[in-house]
Design a protein around this motif. Structure first.
Motif, PDB file in Angstrom:
ATOM      1  N   GLN A   1      25.277  46.828 -44.858  1.00 18.50           N
ATOM      2  CA  GLN A   1      25.696  47.469 -43.664  1.00 18.50           C
ATOM      3  C   GLN A   1      26.453  46.907 -42.353  1.00 18.50           C
ATOM      4  O   GLN A   1      27.724  46.844 -42.255  1.00 18.50           O
ATOM      5  N   ARG A   2      25.552  45.570 -42.503  1.00 18.26           N
ATOM      6  CA  ARG A   2      26.230  44.726 -41.535  1.00 18.26           C
ATOM      7  C   ARG A   2      27.267  43.708 -41.867  1.00 18.26           C
ATOM      8  O   ARG A   2      28.474  43.665 -40.724  1.00 18.26           O
ATOM      9  N   GLN A   3      27.178  43.101 -42.835  1.00 19.19           N
ATOM     10  CA  GLN A   3      28.778  42.635 -43.591  1.00 19.19           C
ATOM     11  C   GLN A   3      29.334  43.368 -43.642  1.00 19.19           C
ATOM     12  O   GLN A   3      30.237  42.688 -43.008  1.00 19.19           O
ATOM     13  N   GLU A   4      29.429  44.672 -44.163  1.00 23.41           N
ATOM     14  CA  GLU A   4      31.072  46.084 -43.971  1.00 23.41           C
ATOM     15  C   GLU A   4      31.272  45.650 -43.105  1.00 23.41           C
ATOM     16  O   GLU A   4      32.558  45.685 -42.824  1.00 23.41           O
TER      17      GLU A   4
ATOM     18  N   ALA B   1      24.025  38.056 -40.225  1.00 29.18           N
ATOM     19  CA  ALA B   1      23.578  40.463 -40.557  1.00 29.18           C
ATOM     20  C   ALA B   1      21.964  40.409 -41.411  1.00 29.18           C
ATOM     21  O   ALA B   1      20.730  40.820 -40.931  1.00 29.18           O
ATOM     22  N   LEU B   2      21.730  39.007 -42.034  1.00 37.23           N
ATOM     23  CA  LEU B   2      20.454  38.781 -41.809  1.00 37.23           C
ATOM     24  C   LEU B   2      19.327  38.565 -40.794  1.00 37.23           C
ATOM     25  O   LEU B   2      18.138  39.372 -41.291  1.00 37.23           O
ATOM     26  N   ARG B   3      19.825  38.500 -39.707  1.00 37.95           N
ATOM     27  CA  ARG B   3      18.980  38.259 -38.454  1.00 37.95           C
ATOM     28  C   ARG B   3      18.380  38.955 -38.444  1.00 37.95           C
ATOM     29  O   ARG B   3      16.997  39.336 -37.685  1.00 37.95           O
ATOM     30  N   SER B   4      19.374  40.078 -37.718  1.00 42.39           N
ATOM     31  CA  SER B   4      19.598  41.270 -37.146  1.00 42.39           C
ATOM     32  C   SER B   4      18.863  42.220 -38.342  1.00 42.39           C
ATOM     33  O   SER B   4      18.038  43.618 -37.992  1.00 42.39           O
TER      34      SER B   4
END
Length: 131
Positions: free
Chosen positions: A74-77, A86-89
């Motif tokens: 979702q963060r990537q999108e 995005a992974l860290r978040s």
């Protein structure tokens, strides 16, 4: 079992390949060859046309993995500056939500830290393979 030689026969145009099995970063040999197994696998995926590989260092909890991957995508999108961000978040979501949104155990690294990202996994916008 998918081998590096199988992967080399693929022609991919994927921003991110997610290896979804237990201990995907360990490789078939385990032990001292673990890093070499992951490096070879990632190299094969890069050669086949992917820009990032997400794997796990140990068996993951199904719920924690589902939350992490869904949030990362979702963060990537939504335009995260990088796959690593995005992974860290997504990992911080589990960590910060432990004891409130999620089970208190989610604060332990065993739940949020097994993921390893190799490559950026981005080329402009996020496009999921096959979707």
């Amino acid at each position: 079992m998918l081998t590096a030689s199988d992967i080399l026969d693929l022609r991919l145009d994927a921003d991110l390949v997610i290896l979804s099995a237990c201990n995907t970063a360990v490789g078939p040999a385990g032990g001292d060859l673990a890093g070499e197994g992951l490096t070879g696998l990632a190299r094969a995926f890069f050669y086949a046309g992917t820009r990032g590989v997400l794997a796990t260092h140990w068996s993951v909890d199904d719920l924690a993995a589902a939350i992490t991957i869904a949030d990362l995508l979702q963060r990537q999108e939504r335009g995260a500056p990088s796959s690593a961000a995005a992974l860290r978040s997504a990992q911080l979501l589990l960590l910060d939500g432990a004891g409130s949104r999620f089970a208190a155990e989610f604060a332990h690294p065993a739940w949020w830290a097994p993921f390893v990202l190799i490559g950026d996994g981005r080329r402009g916008g996020m496009r999921l393979a096959g979707g």
